[in-house]
Design an enzyme around this catalytic site. Structure first.
Site, PDB file in Angstrom:
ATOM      1  N   ASP A 381      46.628 -25.302  99.403  1.00 54.78           N
ATOM      2  CA  ASP A 381      47.459 -25.801  98.318  1.00 54.78           C
ATOM      3  C   ASP A 381      48.732 -24.958  98.218  1.00 54.78           C
ATOM      4  OD1 ASP A 381      47.736 -27.423  95.769  1.00 54.78           O
ATOM      5  OD2 ASP A 381      47.725 -25.401  94.924  1.00 54.78           O
ATOM      6  N   GLU A 417      49.784 -27.630 102.763  1.00 50.13           N
ATOM      7  CA  GLU A 417      50.636 -28.417 101.877  1.00 50.13           C
ATOM      8  C   GLU A 417      51.971 -27.681 101.902  1.00 50.13           C
ATOM      9  OE1 GLU A 417      50.491 -30.406  97.461  1.00 50.13           O
ATOM     10  OE2 GLU A 417      49.940 -28.293  97.635  1.00 50.13           O
TER      11      GLU A 417
END
Length: 741
Positions: A381, A417
């Site tokens: 993330d 990401e």
């Protein structure tokens, strides 16, 4: 301005800046010396064959560390750790067995102006705890400062002396008794992978084939009924939304909501206890391992969505749960005004990955989940926040360098990401080899094409063929691009074709939360409708989007439930919706409107597995490799002519893509050339039917219709053969996949 000393006096604090907790619990003799490695709590046999647990905690700058042990009734015994080696406090405690709960109290200066926030009144979770027992509530007692101080501008500078132990979860000593000798990892090559993003609880909570007591848990996901769906679908890996122990934010708890997605980690070694059916005093570890084994036995890899960019302690006004009280300055990025946190995540804080101890925490955690928990990879993330050196994103950063040389981590699947919210944080296409990336350029382009919002088809050509404009450098391959149309964050696939705007009122933020850049089209009505024409068009658009995704070069990622037509009622930010809005509605499998979508998805994934031309390991060259002029990739206009430079820049709703199975680079396991069928894909996003001339020699003499998304039921699609050089009619908003015969 009120001085720090005056503020402490007004709060009733002692003048000293460090010391033990007033009214301390029972004290025990100091621990035996033990060892500084490994960090965390490790049960073992100590000197003279005595069983016990070695505890080791990095706490740079701390003045003292007390280990706090809790019995079944919650009574606390404090053990001083007197050994200090390279800023690691450690000791071996005889008689501490698996299942024992524990935490730490760390003493040091209270000086928020310099970033020092030690407060021994606060029980702290071990960053290396491998199991956590108890729920995180956030009463005022768990804050290191006086949360409700009248002058809020200075509240974070006033130390709170109340004991937090009754209100916070504890770490649990876990027994290591598993060598994974009976496990067989699937080791699916990247090019052959199909990812399936799911939430452990949401996927299993309403599944009728899973026993009720197992729904919402790791054991539920390991159940044959859950695995049967994954196998039938044909996915090769599940990408689990965060399963590290996480906490709920105060602003959600005040509104009666919870953090459902879990992007608020507080324990990087512990499986989230609320997803365990078997217990929370260490049992969750074994349950997670059994889940991984069951998925591996079915040929499915396990990828974890991990959140190492920030923690649940938020900013200076956040709670003191672990790292903030162990060494705030050592773990977090602080601003020049050290009271404040650098925030590249939007969550209040950012871990300072340049610091050796933070880098060690992250890499130790990653290796643990691979070697001891059996997982096969990670999706990071806000990975750009991890790649920052002192300030800017740096692809030579310590984090990326360590991953690249680590003998364990460089062998697993690594997905970035590739952005954060800081300056220069958007890094799509910039991560080095070994890494794949979530490709949001793919998402936006495919959405725009099917709502007929692209000015031309240049971008669509790149996205369909592997995004060479982003990834054809440094030895990267087409599978560096993780292609997706939807993810957990945003509309579901069904909502993407059913809503023009977001409808997040249930989140309690007056619909301000969630993105407004949805690139959605509601097909003529907002939300659910009884208009059968609109409903049929929406189902066709779903078929178009899924077909495009699964025919594109790169690694496709599906979101759990999109193959069933799952809806969130237009909520594009359901992070706090732990209920039926977010859980999969398995009754859709029996709904005649939606079952055909599942059948088509299964068929498309099977086609992808069957045909290597759809999952290439190298970028297309676009050049002829033989005298007949046939190329590995060719593009056609609706006239049946190869596209010219001008055609790429002209407005168009139709694109033909020819994939040659004769010119696939690479060889199979036995060294033979890889040869496959050739295909022509025709994508037409216009609202009216169009004529399309099928290319003739050298491309083909005839074509067989394999997929026609204008048909509701693909299992009954006619076995149609069409001659080359003939004009066909492509229905409005349709994908045709034609096999060369």
């Amino acid at each position: 301005m009120t001085s720090a000393a005056e503020q402490r006096a007004r709060a009733g604090e002692p003048a000293a800046q460090s010391g033990t907790v007033r009214g301390a619990r029972r004290a025990a003799p100091p621990a035996w010396p033990g060892t500084p490695t490994p960090l965390g709590a490790r049960f073992r046999t100590g000197p003279d064959g005595v069983a016990g647990t070695n505890f080791a905690l990095w706490a740079g700058g701390a003045e003292a560390v007390r280990l706090c042990l809790f019995d079944e009734r919650g009574r606390e015994t404090q053990v001083r750790l007197t050994e200090l080696t390279h800023e690691i406090w450690h000791g071996f405690v005889p008689g501490v067995l698996p299942g024992r709960r524990y935490g730490y109290r760390v003493e040091g200066r209270w000086d928020p102006w310099t970033g020092a926030r030690w407060n021994p009144a606060k029980l702290l979770l071990d960053p290396y705890a491998r199991a956590v027992d108890g729920e995180f509530a956030l009463p005022p007692e768990v804050y290191g400062h006086v949360r409700d101080w009248p002058e809020q501008a200075y509240a974070d500078t006033v130390r709170d002396e109340r004991d937090s132990a009754p209100f916070v979860p504890k770490g649990v000593v876990v027994h290591d008794d598993d060598d994974w000798s009976d496990d067989r990892r699937p080791k699916t090559p990247w090019a052959d992978s199909v990812l399936y993003e799911l939430h452990v609880k949401g996927f299993t909570k309403l599944h009728p084939g899973i026993p009720e007591e197992l729904r919402g848990t790791y054991a539920g996901l390991a159940h044959p009924a859950a695995i049967e769906h994954l196998v039938k679908l044909g996915v090769t890996a599940v990408e689990l939304l965060p399963v590290h122990q996480f906490a709920h934010e105060d602003h959600l708890l005040r509104r009666g909501l919870k953090n459902y997605w879990g992007y608020n980690s507080i324990g990087y070694f512990a499986p989230h206890a609320a997803y365990a059916a078997s217990g929370t005093t260490g049992e969750q570890v074994g349950e997670f391992k059994r889940m991984v084994r069951a998925l591996h036995a079915a040929g499915i890899e396990v990828i974890l969505d991990v959140v190492y960019n920030h923690t649940a302690e938020a900013g200076e006004l956040g709670p003191t749960l672990s790292l903030k009280g162990i060494d705030n300055r050592g773990y977090y990025r602080l601003q020049p005004d050290a009271r404040r946190y650098a925030d590249y995540t939007g969550c209040g804080n950012t871990l300072h990955v340049v610091q050796p101890q933070v880098l060690r925490l992250i890499t130790d955690s990653l290796r643990y989940w691979v070697t001891e928990m059996g997982v096969d990879g990670f999706r990071f993330d806000l990975a750009a926040a991890l790649a920052r050196s002192m300030h800017d994103v740096d692809m030579l950063s310590p984090f990326l360098a360590v991953i690249a040389q680590d003998p364990v981590l460089r062998r697993v699947k690594l997905i970035a990401e590739p952005w954060d919210i800081g300056s220069g944080g958007y890094q799509v296409g910039a991560f080095p080899p070994l890494w794949t990336e979530w490709n949001d350029r793919y998402r936006d382009t495919v959405r725009d094409f099917w709502r007929h919002a692209l000015p031309d088809v240049r971008e669509m050509g790149y996205r369909l063929s592997g995004s060479s404009d982003l990834y054809a450098w440094g030895g990267r391959r087409p599978y560096a691009s993780v292609n997706f149309v939807t993810a957990h964050d945003g509309f579901t696939l069904r909502d993407l074709v059913s809503y023009h705007g977001k409808h997040n009122e249930a989140n309690g933020e007056d619909n301000r939360d969630g993105t407004d850049d949805n690139r959605s089209w509601n097909c003529g009505a907002e939300g659910e409708t009884h208009d059968e024409g609109v409903r049929a068009l929406r189902r066709r658009q779903l078929r178009n989007l899924l077909t495009t995704l699964l025919l594109s070069t790169g690694v496709p990622m599906l979101v759990a439930g999109d193959e069933l037509g799952r809806t969130q009622g237009g909520n594009n930010n359901a992070y706090c919706q732990d209920g039926e809005l977010s859980w999969l509605d398995w009754s859709l499998l029996d709904d005649p409107d939606w079952r055909p979508l599942f059948d088509l998805t299964c068929r498309l994934i099977a086609l992808r597995h069957e045909h290597p031309v759809l999952r290439r390991r190298a970028f297309f060259s676009g050049r002829a490799h033989s005298a007949d002029g046939l190329r590995d990739l060719a593009w056609f206009t609706a006239r049946g002519a190869e596209m010219t430079e001008g055609d790429w820049y002209a407005p168009a709703a139709t694109l033909g893509m020819y994939l040659s199975g004769r010119d696939i680079p690479g060889r199979d396991e036995r060294g033979a050339a890889v040869v496959d069928d050739s295909f022509l894909a025709v994508l037409h996003a216009g609202h009216e039917p169009t004529a399309f001339t099928l290319p003739g020699a050298p491309w083909a003499t005839a074509y067989e219709v394999v997929v026609d998304t204008s048909a509701e039921d693909q299992l009954r699609a006619p076995d149609t053969v069409l001659d080359a050089d003939t004009e066909i009619t492509v229905p409005a908003r349709t994908v045709l996949l034609l096999r060369v015969v």
